[in-house]
Design a protein around this motif. Structure first.
Motif, PDB file in Angstrom:
ATOM      1  N   UNK A 109       0.843  -1.198   0.000  1.00 33.13           N
ATOM      2  CA  UNK A 109       0.000   0.000   0.000  1.00 33.13           C
ATOM      3  C   UNK A 109       0.877   1.247   0.000  1.00 33.13           C
ATOM      4  N   UNK A 110       0.507   2.248  -0.791  1.00 32.59           N
ATOM      5  CA  UNK A 110       1.236   3.518  -0.804  1.00 32.59           C
ATOM      6  C   UNK A 110       0.889   4.277   0.470  1.00 32.59           C
ATOM      7  N   UNK A 111       1.937   4.715   1.208  1.00 36.32           N
ATOM      8  CA  UNK A 111       1.709   5.418   2.470  1.00 36.32           C
ATOM      9  C   UNK A 111       2.116   6.892   2.401  1.00 36.32           C
ATOM     10  N   UNK A 112       2.955   7.259   1.431  1.00 39.73           N
ATOM     11  CA  UNK A 112       3.372   8.654   1.283  1.00 39.73           C
ATOM     12  C   UNK A 112       4.143   8.807  -0.026  1.00 39.73           C
ATOM     13  N   UNK A 113       4.567  10.042  -0.285  1.00 37.55           N
ATOM     14  CA  UNK A 113       5.420  10.339  -1.434  1.00 37.55           C
ATOM     15  C   UNK A 113       6.652  11.060  -0.901  1.00 37.55           C
ATOM     16  N   UNK A 114       7.812  10.729  -1.463  1.00 31.72           N
ATOM     17  CA  UNK A 114       9.025  11.464  -1.132  1.00 31.72           C
ATOM     18  C   UNK A 114       9.569  12.050  -2.422  1.00 31.72           C
ATOM     19  N   UNK A 115       9.708  13.380  -2.403  1.00 27.14           N
ATOM     20  CA  UNK A 115      10.248  14.082  -3.568  1.00 27.14           C
ATOM     21  C   UNK A 115      11.757  14.162  -3.425  1.00 27.14           C
ATOM     22  N   UNK A 116      12.444  13.716  -4.462  1.00 23.43           N
ATOM     23  CA  UNK A 116      13.902  13.790  -4.497  1.00 23.43           C
ATOM     24  C   UNK A 116      14.304  14.242  -5.894  1.00 23.43           C
ATOM     25  N   UNK A 117      14.972  15.369  -5.973  1.00 26.65           N
ATOM     26  CA  UNK A 117      15.454  15.915  -7.244  1.00 26.65           C
ATOM     27  C   UNK A 117      14.322  16.025  -8.272  1.00 26.65           C
ATOM     28  N   UNK A 118      13.217  16.593  -7.858  1.00 25.51           N
ATOM     29  CA  UNK A 118      12.034  16.845  -8.703  1.00 25.51           C
ATOM     30  C   UNK A 118      11.343  15.571  -9.169  1.00 25.51           C
ATOM     31  N   UNK A 119      11.685  14.425  -8.581  1.00 22.49           N
ATOM     32  CA  UNK A 119      10.995  13.170  -8.866  1.00 22.49           C
ATOM     33  C   UNK A 119      10.161  12.800  -7.652  1.00 22.49           C
ATOM     34  N   UNK A 120       8.909  12.426  -7.874  1.00 19.48           N
ATOM     35  CA  UNK A 120       8.023  12.055  -6.795  1.00 19.48           C
ATOM     36  C   UNK A 120       7.976  10.533  -6.714  1.00 19.48           C
ATOM     37  N   UNK A 121       8.488   9.993  -5.602  1.00 19.46           N
ATOM     38  CA  UNK A 121       8.602   8.549  -5.409  1.00 19.46           C
ATOM     39  C   UNK A 121       7.557   8.078  -4.404  1.00 19.46           C
ATOM     40  N   UNK A 122       6.700   7.164  -4.831  1.00 13.61           N
ATOM     41  CA  UNK A 122       5.710   6.604  -3.916  1.00 13.61           C
ATOM     42  C   UNK A 122       6.421   5.633  -2.978  1.00 13.61           C
ATOM     43  N   UNK A 123       6.114   5.739  -1.687  1.00 12.15           N
ATOM     44  CA  UNK A 123       6.676   4.830  -0.697  1.00 12.15           C
ATOM     45  C   UNK A 123       5.599   3.823  -0.340  1.00 12.15           C
ATOM     46  N   UNK A 124       5.920   2.561  -0.517  1.00 13.55           N
ATOM     47  CA  UNK A 124       4.974   1.492  -0.234  1.00 13.55           C
ATOM     48  C   UNK A 124       5.301   0.853   1.103  1.00 13.55           C
ATOM     49  N   UNK A 125       4.263   0.435   1.807  1.00  9.59           N
ATOM     50  CA  UNK A 125       4.443  -0.220   3.099  1.00  9.59           C
ATOM     51  C   UNK A 125       5.095  -1.583   2.889  1.00  9.59           C
ATOM     52  N   UNK A 126       6.060  -1.883   3.740  1.00  9.02           N
ATOM     53  CA  UNK A 126       6.692  -3.207   3.705  1.00  9.02           C
ATOM     54  C   UNK A 126       6.163  -4.082   4.825  1.00  9.02           C
ATOM     55  N   UNK A 127       5.184  -3.554   5.594  1.00  6.96           N
ATOM     56  CA  UNK A 127       4.586  -4.284   6.701  1.00  6.96           C
ATOM     57  C   UNK A 127       3.068  -4.141   6.638  1.00  6.96           C
ATOM     58  N   UNK A 128       2.389  -5.024   7.340  1.00  7.92           N
ATOM     59  CA  UNK A 128       0.928  -4.936   7.449  1.00  7.92           C
ATOM     60  C   UNK A 128       0.573  -4.625   8.890  1.00  7.92           C
ATOM     61  N   UNK A 129      -0.474  -3.825   9.061  1.00  2.17           N
ATOM     62  CA  UNK A 129      -0.912  -3.493  10.410  1.00  2.17           C
ATOM     63  C   UNK A 129      -1.691  -2.203  10.420  1.00  2.17           C
ATOM     64  N   UNK A 130      -1.808  -1.600  11.609  1.00  5.26           N
ATOM     65  CA  UNK A 130      -2.559  -0.370  11.794  1.00  5.26           C
ATOM     66  C   UNK A 130      -1.596   0.769  12.116  1.00  5.26           C
ATOM     67  N   UNK A 131      -1.755   1.895  11.427  1.00  2.00           N
ATOM     68  CA  UNK A 131      -0.921   3.072  11.675  1.00  2.00           C
ATOM     69  C   UNK A 131      -1.261   3.597  13.070  1.00  2.00           C
ATOM     70  N   UNK A 132      -0.256   3.687  13.955  1.00  2.00           N
ATOM     71  CA  UNK A 132      -0.502   4.197  15.302  1.00  2.00           C
ATOM     72  C   UNK A 132       0.122   5.573  15.518  1.00  2.00           C
ATOM     73  N   UNK A 133       1.120   5.922  14.708  1.00  2.00           N
ATOM     74  CA  UNK A 133       1.722   7.242  14.854  1.00  2.00           C
ATOM     75  C   UNK A 133       2.403   7.654  13.556  1.00  2.00           C
TER      76      UNK A 133
END
Length: 160
Positions: A115-139
């Motif tokens: 699942x995509x959890x955020x985007x990280x922009x690096x050098x004008x490229x937007x990289x989707x960050x995918x979860x490597x774990x399953x569970x519930x976001x607590x913080x």
């Protein structure tokens, strides 16, 4: 070469201790410099690294009883049961794909591997960050539009 492969290559170079790696094929050319060994630089730049500080905040209102204050050792022990989703690259952290869009995840949301959890922009490229774990976001550990470092924790996830 796909973004995930480039990210893995950057991780590998960072861990290997190599100061520079060049990779060239007929389709692309990439150079990764870690900056660990540079003989051609006469001055040394010091970039302060700020260690994460655990803060304890207590909010008391007249209509509510006083909240229990956790000591840092209790908070650390409780947080150790959680898994972390970390930044795969250096860049700027974004919780949503555009200012008008809802965040990819919120506290309490259930995520699965991939699942995509955020985007990280690096050098004008937007990289989707995918979860490597399953569970519930607590913080959520990073503010929206904040700079992040490689391997910096972004989210705490309860795997249960």
């Amino acid at each position: 070469m796909e973004i995930k492969e480039i990210q893995n290559l950057i991780k590998f170079v960072a861990r290997s201790g190599a100061s520079e790696v060049k990779l060239e094929t007929k389709d692309f050319k990439i150079t990764i410099k870690t900056g660990t060994e540079r003989d051609d630089v006469a001055e040394i730049q010091h970039i302060p690294v700020v260690a994460p500080v655990e803060t304890v905040t207590q909010v008391v209102s007249a209509s509510q009883p006083a909240a229990k204050v956790e000591t840092p050792s209790q908070g650390a022990a409780e947080k150790s049961k959680f898994l972390t989703i970390k930044s795969p690259i250096i860049g700027t952290f974004y919780r949503k794909s555009s200012p008008e869009s809802p965040p990819f995840v919120k506290v309490g949301d259930r995520v699965s591997v991939g699942d995509t959890v955020c985007i990280i922009e690096a050098m004008k490229l937007f990289n989707e960050v995918e979860s490597e774990v399953s569970g519930t976001i607590v913080e959520i550990l990073v503010d929206d539009s904040s700079p992040v470092e490689f391997d910096q924790p972004l989210y705490l996830v309860d795997p249960s």
